[in-house]
Scaffold this motif. Structure first.
Motif, PDB file in Angstrom:
ATOM      1  N   ALA A  29       0.836  -1.203   0.000  1.00  0.00           N
ATOM      2  CA  ALA A  29       0.000   0.000   0.000  1.00  0.00           C
ATOM      3  C   ALA A  29       0.871   1.254   0.000  1.00  0.00           C
ATOM      4  CB  ALA A  29      -0.932  -0.005   1.211  1.00  0.00           C
ATOM      5  N   ARG A  34      -0.628   4.766  -0.742  1.00  0.00           N
ATOM      6  CA  ARG A  34      -1.796   4.686   0.140  1.00  0.00           C
ATOM      7  C   ARG A  34      -1.368   4.491   1.575  1.00  0.00           C
ATOM      8  NH1 ARG A  34      -5.219  -0.032  -0.920  1.00  0.00           N
ATOM      9  NH2 ARG A  34      -6.534   0.918   0.653  1.00  0.00           N
ATOM     10  N   PHE A  36      -2.332   2.556   4.720  1.00  0.00           N
ATOM     11  CA  PHE A  36      -3.126   1.362   4.970  1.00  0.00           C
ATOM     12  C   PHE A  36      -2.585   0.651   6.201  1.00  0.00           C
ATOM     13  CE2 PHE A  36      -3.814  -3.253   4.322  1.00  0.00           C
ATOM     14  CZ  PHE A  36      -5.189  -3.260   4.243  1.00  0.00           C
ATOM     15  N   ASP A  87     -11.458  -2.662   1.063  1.00  0.00           N
ATOM     16  CA  ASP A  87     -10.183  -1.990   1.319  1.00  0.00           C
ATOM     17  C   ASP A  87      -9.066  -2.997   1.538  1.00  0.00           C
ATOM     18  OD1 ASP A  87      -8.757   0.448   1.592  1.00  0.00           O
ATOM     19  OD2 ASP A  87      -8.815   0.259   3.782  1.00  0.00           O
TER      20      ASP A  87
END
Length: 88
Positions: A29, A34, A36, A87
């Protein structure tokens, strides 16, 4: 070792596997830009949900989180939201 879940966990060395999966997921991620974070318990739930989806086939992913009594899979709806599932 009479408990089938304990045998499964021992056979897969599940604790080590889940820790590795957590670390690699968070690294992946980050490489994708991202933020995460995932817990070991969430990964256990995610894997369990996927097992349920393997034998309880519904037309699409959203159906597992339906509120209709004829479609709902309470094991799944009580454990994780669809947004969190996607997710992970």
């Amino acid at each position: 070792l009479g408990n089938p879940l304990k045998v499964f966990e021992k056979l897969l060395n599940l604790d080590v596997f889940l820790q590795h999966l957590k670390s690699e997921s968070e690294i992946y991620a980050a490489l994708k830009g991202r933020t995460f974070q995932v817990t070991i318990d969430e990964l256990r739930a995610f894997i369990g949900i996927n097992f349920v989806m393997g034998y309880n086939k519904l037309p699409n992913l959203r159906n597992y989180w339906e509120t209709s009594p004829s479609m709902t899979v309470s094991f799944i709806t009580n454990i994780m939201t669809i947004e969190r599932f996607k997710d992970i």
